[in-house]
Each structure stands twice: as C-alpha cells, then as structure tokens.
Design an enzyme around this catalytic site. Structure first.
Site, PDB file in Angstrom:
ATOM      1  N   ASP A  93      -4.367 -24.046 -98.682  1.00 42.37           N
ATOM      2  CA  ASP A  93      -4.940 -24.289 -97.345  1.00 42.37           C
ATOM      3  C   ASP A  93      -6.353 -24.879 -97.489  1.00 42.37           C
ATOM      4  OD1 ASP A  93      -5.016 -24.104 -94.547  1.00 42.37           O
ATOM      5  OD2 ASP A  93      -5.844 -22.059 -94.583  1.00 42.37           O
ATOM      6  N   HIS A 188     -10.669 -22.782 -85.433  1.00 41.48           N
ATOM      7  CA  HIS A 188     -10.447 -21.610 -86.277  1.00 41.48           C
ATOM      8  C   HIS A 188     -11.155 -20.377 -85.722  1.00 41.48           C
ATOM      9  CE1 HIS A 188      -9.672 -24.826 -89.398  1.00 41.48           C
ATOM     10  NE2 HIS A 188      -8.614 -24.062 -89.521  1.00 41.48           N
ATOM     11  N   ARG A 269      -5.759 -10.890 -89.626  1.00 42.88           N
ATOM     12  CA  ARG A 269      -7.000 -10.145 -89.879  1.00 42.88           C
ATOM     13  C   ARG A 269      -7.230  -9.103 -88.786  1.00 42.88           C
ATOM     14  NH1 ARG A 269     -11.357 -14.503 -92.278  1.00 42.88           N
ATOM     15  NH2 ARG A 269      -9.871 -15.579 -93.590  1.00 42.88           N
TER      16      ARG A 269
HETATM   17  P1  13P Z   1      -6.705 -19.220 -87.109  1.00 37.80           P
HETATM   18  O1  13P Z   1      -8.138 -18.936 -87.406  1.00 37.80           O
HETATM   19  O2  13P Z   1      -6.509 -19.588 -85.675  1.00 37.80           O
HETATM   20  O3  13P Z   1      -5.791 -18.147 -87.539  1.00 37.80           O
HETATM   21  O4  13P Z   1      -6.312 -20.542 -87.957  1.00 37.80           O
HETATM   22  C1  13P Z   1      -5.924 -20.446 -89.300  1.00 37.80           C
HETATM   23  C2  13P Z   1      -5.855 -21.766 -89.972  1.00 37.80           C
HETATM   24  O5  13P Z   1      -5.878 -22.806 -89.370  1.00 37.80           O
HETATM   25  C3  13P Z   1      -5.728 -21.734 -91.436  1.00 37.80           C
HETATM   26  O6  13P Z   1      -5.766 -23.018 -91.977  1.00 37.80           O
HETATM   27  O1  G3H Z   2      -8.742 -22.110 -91.988  1.00 35.83           O
HETATM   28  C1  G3H Z   2      -9.226 -21.229 -92.681  1.00 35.83           C
HETATM   29  C2  G3H Z   2      -8.461 -20.011 -92.962  1.00 35.83           C
HETATM   30  O2  G3H Z   2      -8.543 -19.137 -91.867  1.00 35.83           O
HETATM   31  C3  G3H Z   2      -8.870 -19.389 -94.261  1.00 35.83           C
HETATM   32  O3  G3H Z   2     -10.034 -18.641 -94.162  1.00 35.83           O
HETATM   33  O4  G3H Z   2     -11.333 -19.451 -96.139  1.00 35.83           O
HETATM   34  O5  G3H Z   2     -11.894 -17.278 -95.018  1.00 35.83           O
HETATM   35  O6  G3H Z   2      -9.827 -17.490 -96.385  1.00 35.83           O
HETATM   36  P1  G3H Z   2     -10.820 -18.181 -95.504  1.00 35.83           P
HETATM   37 ZN    ZN Z   3      -7.050 -24.338 -90.878  1.00 38.89          ZN
END
Ligand code: 13P
Ligand code: G3H
Ligand code: ZN
Length: 326
Positions: A93, A188, A269
């Site tokens: 991701d 996000h 979360r």
């Molecule tokens: P959320 O913060 O809405 O859960 O989005 C997660 C996301 O886009 C991870 O790449």
């Molecule tokens: O888009 C971001 C995801 O919510 C991942 O979050 O980098 O804190 O693991 P993180």
């Molecule tokens: Zn994202």
C-alpha cells in the site's frame, strides 16, 4: 491461495468491489481471514459460502517497519496454511519506488502500489512506468494513483485535487499501470466529509467512460467510520470528536462504475481501539493481553463480513475461484 489483483478485478468489474484491508499484526490477520471465509469464531468452523469473499491484504510501509517486514510475510504464509480455502492478493500500500522494488524482488507480493501522486503528471508517469516494467517482468501487477486525496476536504474540494479524467486517460496509456487509484472526494483517516458532500460520482463516471473498457479503478480513504464504533471508543474513554466517513450506501454504486478495490484501514483501527479500551476498562484487574485479543478477533471478523456485504463481495468466493480457475 495468493492471486494477483488483476485476477480478482476481472471477476469483480462492474458487479462488486474487492475489500482491501490493511494489517499490522497477528490478531488482525486471523480476524481478516476468518471474516473473509464468513466465520467469526474458531479457525476450524466451516466456511459460510453465502458470506465468503475474495480479498486483498494491504501492507503499508509503516506496517513493514513496525517490527520487521519478514514477520508479516510469515503471518500471511501461516494464515494461508491454516485457511487453505482463502483467495487473496498480497499488496504493498502506498509504495515508494524503492519499497516497490523491494516487494517485487521478494517474490511474495502479487501486487504493488506506486504512489507518485504528489509529483507532477509527467514525473508520476515516468516513475510509474519504471515500476510497471520491473513488476511485469516478474508477474507482479501495479496500482498507481492520480489526483490527491489528502487535501480533499470540505472547503478545498476543487478540480486541482480531484482526478482529472483526461489526465487519467493519458496516465493509464503512458504508464502501463494495471489499476488506477482516483481521487473522487475521499480522504484518509477518521475525519472525512466534514461538509457531508459524499463521493463525486460525476467525476467517477467521466473517468470510467474515458478509460479502456473494464479498466479497474481503486478508491482509497474509504472507511465508513461507523458511528457505533466511534461511540464505543468514546464511551470507553476515547476522544474522537466529529469523526465521519464514507456512506456505505455509496460503495456499490461506485463498484458499478468500475471501482474494483475499496481500501479500508481506519475502520479496523477503530474496532481495535474500542475493544482494547473496553476490555481494560471493564476488567481493571486483568493484564493478560490475550483477553482483548480474544474479543478483537471475532469482532473484527464480524466487521469484515459486514463490509464485504456492503461491497457486494460477500458470497463471491466460490464464483471467483471458478473464474480464476484455481
Ligand atoms: P481509510 O483511512 O479510509 O481506512 O483509508 C485506507 C487507505 O486508503 C489505505 O490505503
Ligand atoms: O493509506 C494509508 C494507510 O491507512 C496506512 O497507514 O501508513 O499508518 O500504516 P499507515
Ligand atoms: Zn490509501
């Protein structure tokens, strides 16, 4: 069984969206696999075909560095052995170019996201193309992003932030990416849509029309931030004021317009936070970490089942398996 996101998207396109869930630890991994097999309790409970779904496990750079990236791979490999019926993709991701190469070379990830969305169009294309060339040589597929999510809030929504459909067409053609994350109003975290405006379906429709037929789109920042979970967190001592998310009734209409992957991290979360706060509040004499873990896993699995139902993905596992031919 690990498959590519392309395998999953071919089956889902125009009908439902595949849930893409971030994981960081063991309890999330177990809850995620159980939920996607339609069960909340023990590992050996039978799979419920009416609720089971193909899914995507997302690993962020933060998750990879939380302990050691090899632990996550070990967790997923173990889950694959414990839950052999599961069909899922393993996806990086929001990768940098360097993180993408590390995942491609590891031979474990079936999909990576290169996020160069903060660079100008030409540079985004150039970086994405480099990652695509290296990924495709190893059978790994690539998600890219165009447009900016983070800045899309109540009073700064504008064409500068949302994905431009014409640019999307140019980007997809020149970069060779396999799917595209688009900015259509989400952001996000737990504080979205403070103005209550919802998704920009007009922009999504234009993007779908201009891209090659069947091209998969991705929606980041898609947690619904359920009030029920926010209330539970706050009732157990939390202070989440004004948290809000995507209206769950908008997931399926988005899927019908080509959104094949919906990213969820924040909601998981919230479940974690509520369960831990409640268990420690309700049992102040208890200091066993497994007490909350035992509550979390079925709660999270139940939440995943619900989410997959909202995405139209629940009940699709066996049909996806037949389509993928594995
Ligand atoms: P959320 O913060 O809405 O859960 O989005 C997660 C996301 O886009 C991870 O790449
Ligand atoms: O888009 C971001 C995801 O919510 C991942 O979050 O980098 O804190 O693991 P993180
Ligand atoms: Zn994202």
């Amino acid at each position: 069984m690990i498959v590519t996101t392309t395998d999953l998207f071919k089956h889902a396109y125009g009908k439902y969206a595949v849930g893409a869930y971030n994981i960081n630890n063991l309890e999330q991994t177990v809850g995620l696999f159980r939920g996607n097999l339609g069960k909340t309790a023990a590992n050996d409970d039978p799979t419920d075909d009416s609720k089971s779904a193909p899914f995507i496990i997302q690993i962020s750079r933060g998750a990879r560095s939380y302990t050691d990236k090899r632990f996550l791979e070990g967790l997923i490999r173990s889950a694959e052995a414990v839950f052999p019926e599961a069909i899922f993709a393993v996806h990086l991701d929001h990768g940098t170019e360097e993180a993408c190469y590390d995942c491609i070379d590891s031979g474990f990830y079936s999909s990576v996201m290169i996020d160069a969305s903060h660079d100008p169009l030409e540079k985004n294309i150039e970086i994405t193309k480099r990652v695509v060339d290296r990924a495709h040589a190893k059978g790994v597929v690539v998600e890219a992003e165009l447009g900016q999510l983070g800045g899309v809030e109540e009073d700064v929504v504008g064409s500068v932030c949302l994905t431009d459909p014409e640019e999307a067409a140019e980007f997809v053609e020149k970069s060779g990416c396999d799917s595209l994350a688009v900015a259509i109003g989400t952001s996000h975290g737990a504080y979205k849509f403070s103005g209550g405006q919802g998704l920009h379906f007009d922009v999504l429709e234009k993007i779908q029309k201009i891209l090659p037929e069947g091209f998969p789109l991705v929606m980041h920042g898609s947690s619904s931030v359920p009030q029920e979970w926010v209330d539970r967190v706050n009732a157990a001592g939390g202070a989440l004021k004004g948290a809000s998310g995507v209206d769950e009734a908008q997931y399926l209409p988005a899927a019908k317009l080509g959104v094949c992957k919906i990213n969820i991290d924040t909601d998981g979360r919230l479940v974690w936070c509520a369960v831990l706060r409640e268990t420690f509040q309700d049992k102040p004499e208890d200091f066993d970490l497994r007490t909350s873990g035992k509550v979390f896993m079925p709660e999270y699995a139940g939440y995943i089942i619900h989410k997959n139902q909202m995405f139209g993905a629940a009940g699709q596992l066996e049909s996806a398996r037949a389509a993928i031919g594995k």
